[in-house]
Design a protein around this motif. Structure first.
Motif, mmCIF file in Angstrom:
data_model
loop_
_atom_site.group_PDB
_atom_site.id
_atom_site.type_symbol
_atom_site.label_atom_id
_atom_site.label_comp_id
_atom_site.label_asym_id
_atom_site.label_seq_id
_atom_site.Cartn_x
_atom_site.Cartn_y
_atom_site.Cartn_z
ATOM 1 N N SER A 4 0.854 -1.189 0.000
ATOM 2 C CA SER A 4 0.000 0.000 0.000
ATOM 3 C C SER A 4 0.884 1.231 0.000
ATOM 4 O O SER A 4 1.976 1.226 0.586
ATOM 5 N N LYS A 5 0.380 2.295 -0.647
ATOM 6 C CA LYS A 5 1.196 3.502 -0.748
ATOM 7 C C LYS A 5 0.299 4.733 -0.739
ATOM 8 O O LYS A 5 -0.794 4.722 -1.295
ATOM 9 N N PHE A 6 0.787 5.797 -0.111
ATOM 10 C CA PHE A 6 0.146 7.103 -0.142
ATOM 11 C C PHE A 6 1.180 8.102 -0.644
ATOM 12 O O PHE A 6 2.308 8.136 -0.150
ATOM 13 N N TRP A 76 9.666 3.465 9.476
ATOM 14 C CA TRP A 76 8.638 4.034 10.344
ATOM 15 C C TRP A 76 7.647 2.958 10.766
ATOM 16 O O TRP A 76 7.172 2.194 9.939
ATOM 17 N N ARG A 77 7.332 2.917 12.074
ATOM 18 C CA ARG A 77 6.317 1.994 12.573
ATOM 19 C C ARG A 77 5.465 2.675 13.629
ATOM 20 O O ARG A 77 5.979 3.338 14.522
ATOM 21 N N ASN A 78 4.178 2.470 13.547
ATOM 22 C CA ASN A 78 3.260 2.965 14.578
ATOM 23 C C ASN A 78 3.452 2.140 15.840
ATOM 24 O O ASN A 78 3.626 0.921 15.767
ATOM 25 N N GLU A 79 3.393 2.799 16.991
ATOM 26 C CA GLU A 79 3.608 2.107 18.261
ATOM 27 C C GLU A 79 2.405 2.140 19.195
ATOM 28 O O GLU A 79 2.377 1.405 20.172
ATOM 29 N N PHE A 80 1.398 2.965 18.947
ATOM 30 C CA PHE A 80 0.340 3.123 19.933
ATOM 31 C C PHE A 80 -0.983 2.461 19.552
ATOM 32 O O PHE A 80 -1.876 2.364 20.378
ATOM 33 N N ARG A 91 7.903 2.817 5.058
ATOM 34 C CA ARG A 91 8.980 3.705 4.627
ATOM 35 C C ARG A 91 8.339 5.015 4.187
ATOM 36 O O ARG A 91 7.410 5.012 3.381
ATOM 37 N N CYS A 92 8.855 6.107 4.710
ATOM 38 C CA CYS A 92 8.386 7.438 4.344
ATOM 39 C C CYS A 92 9.545 8.190 3.698
ATOM 40 O O CYS A 92 10.623 8.310 4.294
ATOM 41 N N VAL A 93 9.323 8.670 2.480
ATOM 42 C CA VAL A 93 10.344 9.407 1.746
ATOM 43 C C VAL A 93 9.820 10.806 1.437
ATOM 44 O O VAL A 93 8.701 10.959 0.947
ATOM 45 N N THR A 106 7.353 16.146 -2.330
ATOM 46 C CA THR A 106 6.631 14.899 -2.549
ATOM 47 C C THR A 106 6.877 13.995 -1.347
ATOM 48 O O THR A 106 8.023 13.695 -1.021
ATOM 49 N N VAL A 107 5.803 13.588 -0.693
ATOM 50 C CA VAL A 107 5.886 12.657 0.425
ATOM 51 C C VAL A 107 5.265 11.342 -0.031
ATOM 52 O O VAL A 107 4.110 11.318 -0.465
ATOM 53 N N THR A 108 6.052 10.270 0.055
ATOM 54 C CA THR A 108 5.573 8.938 -0.301
ATOM 55 C C THR A 108 5.706 8.050 0.927
ATOM 56 O O THR A 108 6.801 7.893 1.469
ATOM 57 N N HIS A 109 4.580 7.518 1.374
ATOM 58 C CA HIS A 109 4.579 6.647 2.547
ATOM 59 C C HIS A 109 4.069 5.289 2.086
ATOM 60 O O HIS A 109 2.948 5.194 1.573
#
Length: 147
Positions: A4-6, A76-80, A91-93, A106-109
């Motif tokens: 998946s990508k945003f 990057w990982r969510n922890e909560f 991965r966030c670039v 440009t932000v690609t997550h």
């Protein structure tokens, strides 16, 4: 392609150096990122944490790329939220490119999980954060206050 990508693209009337500084200066980040703290040394391989204003850990990771003022990437990982953490690492670039009197950001997550709940979550957050960043750099004030 699996996963998946945003992707979010915006043009900000500033210089690459000012935008880079806004992306990597903790005091400035808090202004547009709803008072969240980014705790890192801002170098490749350094651990990275995003903390809620009360000090709880929201997300963790590592600086994967650091190429001022062109490219910044995070592991990057969510922890909560357990269901998001279970999806694993994303991965966030962030890519900066000069564009006339502005900078194209440009932000690609992305994450390997199909139909990712994590990507669904960040796709709601990134537009607010990046709109605030753009407004803050162009006008001196954020557009969206905390929830």
């Amino acid at each position: 392609m699996t996963g998946s990508k945003f992707v979010y693209v915006t043009f900000i009337r500033t210089t690459p150096e000012k935008l880079w500084s806004a992306l990597t200066t903790p005091e400035f980040i808090r202004q547009y990122w709803f008072d969240m703290v980014h705790d890192t040394e801002w170098k490749v391989g350094a651990p990275w944490r995003m903390l809620f204003p009360d000090g709880r850990v929201a997300d963790t990771g590592e600086i994967a790329e650091f190429d001022p003022p062109r490219r910044l990437a995070f592991k990057w990982r969510n922890e909560f939220r357990p269901e998001l953490k279970a999806e694993g690492w994303s991965r966030c670039v962030m890519e900066l490119e000069p564009a006339d009197n502005a900078v194209k950001l440009t932000v690609t997550h992305a994450i390997d999980a199909e139909n990712s709940k994590f990507i669904d979550a960040v796709s709601g957050g990134w537009p607010k954060i990046l709109s605030n960043l753009k407004s803050l750099l162009e006008t001196g004030a954020v557009a969206i206050s905390q929830k």
